[in-house]
Design a protein around this motif. Structure first.
Motif, PDB file in Angstrom:
ATOM      1  N   ALA A 112       0.792  -1.235   0.000  1.00 19.78           N
ATOM      2  CA  ALA A 112       0.000   0.000   0.000  1.00 19.78           C
ATOM      3  C   ALA A 112       0.825   1.287   0.000  1.00 19.78           C
ATOM      4  N   ASN A 113       2.036   1.253   0.552  1.00 19.52           N
ATOM      5  CA  ASN A 113       2.873   2.460   0.605  1.00 19.52           C
ATOM      6  C   ASN A 113       4.277   2.084   1.092  1.00 19.52           C
ATOM      7  N   GLY A 114       5.184   3.033   1.050  1.00 20.68           N
ATOM      8  CA  GLY A 114       6.574   2.766   1.428  1.00 20.68           C
ATOM      9  C   GLY A 114       6.763   2.525   2.917  1.00 20.68           C
ATOM     10  N   THR A 115       5.899   3.099   3.727  1.00 21.79           N
ATOM     11  CA  THR A 115       5.989   2.885   5.179  1.00 21.79           C
ATOM     12  C   THR A 115       5.584   1.449   5.512  1.00 21.79           C
ATOM     13  N   ASP A 116       4.506   0.982   4.897  1.00 27.11           N
ATOM     14  CA  ASP A 116       4.105  -0.422   5.075  1.00 27.11           C
ATOM     15  C   ASP A 116       5.185  -1.363   4.548  1.00 27.11           C
ATOM     16  N   PHE A 125      18.968  11.335   9.853  1.00 28.15           N
ATOM     17  CA  PHE A 125      18.687  12.315   8.800  1.00 28.15           C
ATOM     18  C   PHE A 125      17.940  11.609   7.670  1.00 28.15           C
ATOM     19  N   SER A 126      16.608  11.437   7.873  1.00 28.55           N
ATOM     20  CA  SER A 126      15.782  10.720   6.905  1.00 28.55           C
ATOM     21  C   SER A 126      14.346  11.155   7.097  1.00 28.55           C
ATOM     22  N   PHE A 127      13.475  10.622   6.259  1.00 29.27           N
ATOM     23  CA  PHE A 127      12.040  10.800   6.472  1.00 29.27           C
ATOM     24  C   PHE A 127      11.629   9.933   7.669  1.00 29.27           C
ATOM     25  N   VAL A 128      10.637  10.384   8.390  1.00 27.65           N
ATOM     26  CA  VAL A 128      10.265   9.775   9.668  1.00 27.65           C
ATOM     27  C   VAL A 128       9.893   8.287   9.565  1.00 27.65           C
ATOM     28  N   SER A 129       9.359   7.873   8.419  1.00 24.77           N
ATOM     29  CA  SER A 129       8.922   6.480   8.245  1.00 24.77           C
ATOM     30  C   SER A 129       9.969   5.460   8.649  1.00 24.77           C
ATOM     31  N   THR A 130      11.227   5.754   8.339  1.00 21.13           N
ATOM     32  CA  THR A 130      12.307   4.805   8.592  1.00 21.13           C
ATOM     33  C   THR A 130      12.314   4.390  10.069  1.00 21.13           C
ATOM     34  N   SER A 132      19.254   0.928   6.122  1.00 21.93           N
ATOM     35  CA  SER A 132      19.988   2.002   5.452  1.00 21.93           C
ATOM     36  C   SER A 132      18.999   2.796   4.615  1.00 21.93           C
ATOM     37  N   VAL A 133      19.258   4.067   4.446  1.00 18.81           N
ATOM     38  CA  VAL A 133      18.384   4.902   3.619  1.00 18.81           C
ATOM     39  C   VAL A 133      19.208   5.450   2.455  1.00 18.81           C
ATOM     40  N   ASP A 134      18.685   5.310   1.244  1.00 22.73           N
ATOM     41  CA  ASP A 134      19.385   5.835   0.061  1.00 22.73           C
ATOM     42  C   ASP A 134      18.849   7.241  -0.204  1.00 22.73           C
ATOM     43  N   ALA A 180      17.233  -2.220   3.062  1.00 23.37           N
ATOM     44  CA  ALA A 180      17.488  -0.957   2.368  1.00 23.37           C
ATOM     45  C   ALA A 180      16.173  -0.207   2.211  1.00 23.37           C
ATOM     46  N   ASP A 181      16.086   0.981   2.799  1.00 19.56           N
ATOM     47  CA  ASP A 181      14.939   1.852   2.553  1.00 19.56           C
ATOM     48  C   ASP A 181      15.256   2.639   1.280  1.00 19.56           C
ATOM     49  N   SER A 182      14.779   2.103   0.162  1.00 19.45           N
ATOM     50  CA  SER A 182      15.077   2.695  -1.139  1.00 19.45           C
ATOM     51  C   SER A 182      13.875   3.459  -1.690  1.00 19.45           C
ATOM     52  N   ALA A 183      13.121   4.077  -0.782  1.00 19.21           N
ATOM     53  CA  ALA A 183      11.943   4.855  -1.178  1.00 19.21           C
ATOM     54  C   ALA A 183      12.318   5.936  -2.196  1.00 19.21           C
ATOM     55  N   GLN A 184      13.556   6.471  -2.053  1.00 18.90           N
ATOM     56  CA  GLN A 184      13.962   7.578  -2.936  1.00 18.90           C
ATOM     57  C   GLN A 184      14.912   7.115  -4.046  1.00 18.90           C
ATOM     58  N   SER A 185      15.231   5.824  -4.074  1.00 16.29           N
ATOM     59  CA  SER A 185      16.303   5.407  -4.995  1.00 16.29           C
ATOM     60  C   SER A 185      15.900   4.275  -5.926  1.00 16.29           C
ATOM     61  N   THR A 200      10.546   0.132  -1.294  1.00 13.35           N
ATOM     62  CA  THR A 200      10.429   1.389  -2.026  1.00 13.35           C
ATOM     63  C   THR A 200       9.025   1.967  -1.874  1.00 13.35           C
ATOM     64  N   SER A 201       8.875   3.198  -2.348  1.00 12.79           N
ATOM     65  CA  SER A 201       7.600   3.898  -2.278  1.00 12.79           C
ATOM     66  C   SER A 201       7.230   4.395  -3.669  1.00 12.79           C
ATOM     67  N   PHE A 202       5.938   4.319  -3.975  1.00  6.95           N
ATOM     68  CA  PHE A 202       5.443   4.884  -5.240  1.00  6.95           C
ATOM     69  C   PHE A 202       4.635   6.156  -4.988  1.00  6.95           C
ATOM     70  N   ALA A 204       5.534  11.900  -5.619  1.00 12.71           N
ATOM     71  CA  ALA A 204       6.730  12.734  -5.806  1.00 12.71           C
ATOM     72  C   ALA A 204       8.032  11.950  -5.800  1.00 12.71           C
ATOM     73  N   LYS A 205       7.984  10.640  -5.592  1.00  9.58           N
ATOM     74  CA  LYS A 205       9.216   9.836  -5.654  1.00  9.58           C
ATOM     75  C   LYS A 205       9.592   9.652  -7.118  1.00  9.58           C
ATOM     76  N   PRO A 206      10.843   9.271  -7.393  1.00  6.74           N
ATOM     77  CA  PRO A 206      11.236   9.132  -8.802  1.00  6.74           C
ATOM     78  C   PRO A 206      10.303   8.224  -9.611  1.00  6.74           C
ATOM     79  N   ASP A 215      -1.102   6.465  -3.122  1.00  7.62           N
ATOM     80  CA  ASP A 215      -0.088   5.765  -2.334  1.00  7.62           C
ATOM     81  C   ASP A 215       0.227   4.413  -2.953  1.00  7.62           C
ATOM     82  N   GLY A 216       1.460   3.979  -2.791  1.00  8.29           N
ATOM     83  CA  GLY A 216       1.867   2.664  -3.270  1.00  8.29           C
ATOM     84  C   GLY A 216       3.264   2.361  -2.788  1.00  8.29           C
ATOM     85  N   GLY A 217       3.632   1.096  -2.766  1.00  7.91           N
ATOM     86  CA  GLY A 217       4.982   0.728  -2.347  1.00  7.91           C
ATOM     87  C   GLY A 217       5.291  -0.696  -2.755  1.00  7.91           C
TER      88      GLY A 217
HETATM   89  C1  LIG Z   1       8.775   8.562   1.195  1.00  4.52           C
HETATM   90  C2  LIG Z   1       9.632   7.801   2.092  1.00  4.52           C
HETATM   91  C3  LIG Z   1       9.140   6.730   2.858  1.00  4.52           C
HETATM   92  C4  LIG Z   1       7.678   6.396   2.988  1.00  4.52           C
HETATM   93  O1  LIG Z   1       6.989   6.191   1.837  1.00  4.52           O
HETATM   94  P1  LIG Z   1       5.384   6.347   1.821  1.00  4.52           P
HETATM   95  O2  LIG Z   1       4.992   5.701   0.550  1.00  4.52           O
HETATM   96  O3  LIG Z   1       5.097   7.804   1.856  1.00  4.52           O
HETATM   97  O4  LIG Z   1       4.849   5.645   3.017  1.00  4.52           O
HETATM   98  C5  LIG Z   1      10.030   5.997   3.620  1.00  4.52           C
HETATM   99  N1  LIG Z   1      11.334   6.309   3.649  1.00  4.52           N
HETATM  100  C6  LIG Z   1      11.844   7.334   2.944  1.00  4.52           C
HETATM  101  C7  LIG Z   1      13.314   7.582   3.000  1.00  4.52           C
HETATM  102  C8  LIG Z   1      11.011   8.115   2.152  1.00  4.52           C
HETATM  103  O5  LIG Z   1      11.528   9.137   1.461  1.00  4.52           O
END
Ligand SMILES: *Cc1c(COP(=O)(O)O)cnc(C)c1O
Length: 372
Positions: free
Chosen positions: A56-60, A82-87, A135-137, A161-166, A185-187, A190-192, A198-200
């Motif tokens: 459903a999303n990158g946090t899930d 130094f990342s988005f809170v989801s991590t 790790s966060v990319d 690997a939290d590759s939400a942005q990579s 990853t996250s869809f 605004a992600k690449p 929402d999606g992931g």
């Molecule tokens: C966007 C993001 C997420 C979460 O993704 P969602 O789809 O918004 O839940 C997690 N980690 C990082 C580093 C992000 O940038």
């Protein structure tokens, strides 16, 4: 000028995307429809990875990954502040302890020395069980996965690997998805690689983890209807979103190329004035963000806004200083870089449909702030 916009890409793909959505309406399988399976198969091929589980999303995606390795109360999971809170959120929601680690001041990704110091500290001075590294990319650049693999093996930690942005990035020519035990990853639009909501997704080459994550995303169900193997959650990617991503995947490599061209253009013109982002030679970034460092960012941001040039700050406060997260352990080094960066970074527009005219204007307005 927009910081990010989905309209130009939509106009380019309009006919195909509208047709794809209409075909979902026609078959009516809005949950786990054929497009979801098709997208998962396309992503397997694209990343050269064995297993893909959309969700459903990158946090899930992070939460599913942590659940699949039984992260629970009493466990420590090491991750950059130094990342988005989801991590950190995904760890804390499971009752485990996020342990905050500093980042490198030029790549913005996890700093080896800080990570090792944090692990040694938790191991020797607390009752927590050291279980995993997330790790966060950040901003589209992969972490240093040679270093991280060594550290995770030495301390017997799982590497996520939290590759939400990579999504689409590479380390030594290997695509994200293959660089850790589990990759998320996250869809988010605004992600690449974003959809229209929402999606992931989760990627792994481990069949046992795949089976477990695949089950947990649908309530922990097993092959027999209304029978369950795990306590799970409900986290599926909508069929409509899958149908949109299938169309977007066709042009994604082209878009990465354009993002890299824009970054190169910015680098060339801005390096004399500001600290530009540094990409490791082993990495191909997908440039989710183009982030500059200045000890006078306020002046630059205000000046740009006078000319309606948007900027953004990712992130103004490191997670370990946010109220709900202050109680957790952090690396004994004090996370100096995370604190300084949060006060000095700012990002300028970098999406693939940003016109050359806009790029030139951004550069020249930034330059002007150094003239007076
Ligand atoms: C966007 C993001 C997420 C979460 O993704 P969602 O789809 O918004 O839940 C997690 N980690 C990082 C580093 C992000 O940038």
């Amino acid at each position: 000028m927009d910081f990010f916009n989905t309209k130009k890409q939509y106009n380019l793909l309009k006919t195909k995307i509208n047709k794809a959505i209409a075909s979902v309406h026609n078959h009516g399988k809005y949950i786990m429809g054929p497009e979801v399976i098709q997208l998962e198969n396309l992503l397997k091929k694209y990343l050269n990875v064995k297993y893909v589980i959309t969700c459903a999303n990158g946090t899930d995606a992070l939460m599913l990954s942590l659940m699949s390795i039984n992260i629970k109360k009493g466990d420590a999971v090491f991750l950059p502040s130094f990342s988005f809170v989801s991590t950190a959120e995904a760890v804390a929601i499971l009752g485990a302890d996020p342990v905050f680690v500093d980042v490198d001041e030029r790549t913005f990704n996890i700093k080896k020395e800080s990570l090792i110091a944090a692990i040694e500290n938790i191991k020797n001075n607390t009752d927590l069980n050291c279980k995993a590294i997330v790790s966060v990319d950040l901003f589209g650049q992969t972490s240093n996965y040679d270093e991280l693999k060594k550290i995770s093996q030495k301390y017997k930690l799982k590497l996520i690997a939290d590759s939400a942005q990579s999504f689409g990035a590479k380390w030594k020519n290997k695509k994200v998805g293959n660089l850790a035990d589990i990759t998320t990853t996250s869809f988010f639009p605004a992600k690449p690689f974003g959809c229209y909501g929402d999606g992931g997704a989760v990627f792994t080459n481990n069949s046992r983890l795949f089976n477990k994550i695949n089950s947990i995303r649908i309530h922990g169900s097993n092959k027999k209807k209304y029978q369950y193997s795990y306590v799970g959650i409900n986290s599926r990617l909508d069929t409509i979103q899958a149908s949109i991503l299938i169309e977007k995947l066709r042009i994604f490599d082209k878009e990465i190329e354009i993002r890299n061209k824009i970054a190169k253009f910015y680098n060339k013109n801005l390096s004399k004035y500001l600290k530009i982002p540094i990409i490791d030679n082993n990495c191909r970034s997908v440039w989710a963000q183009y982030t500059l460092i200045s000890n006078n960012r306020k002046k630059i941001i205000n000046y740009l806004s006078k000319y309606k040039i948007p900027t953004a700050i990712y992130y103004p406060i490191p997670i370990h200083l946010q109220k709900p997260y202050q109680k957790f352990y952090k690396s004994p080094d004090g996370l100096k870089n995370s604190i300084i960066l949060s006060k000095q970074v700012f990002s300028i527009p970098i999406y693939p449909y940003l016109s050359k005219k806009n790029q030139i204007e951004i550069i020249s307005r930034i330059k002007e702030t150094f003239k007076n």
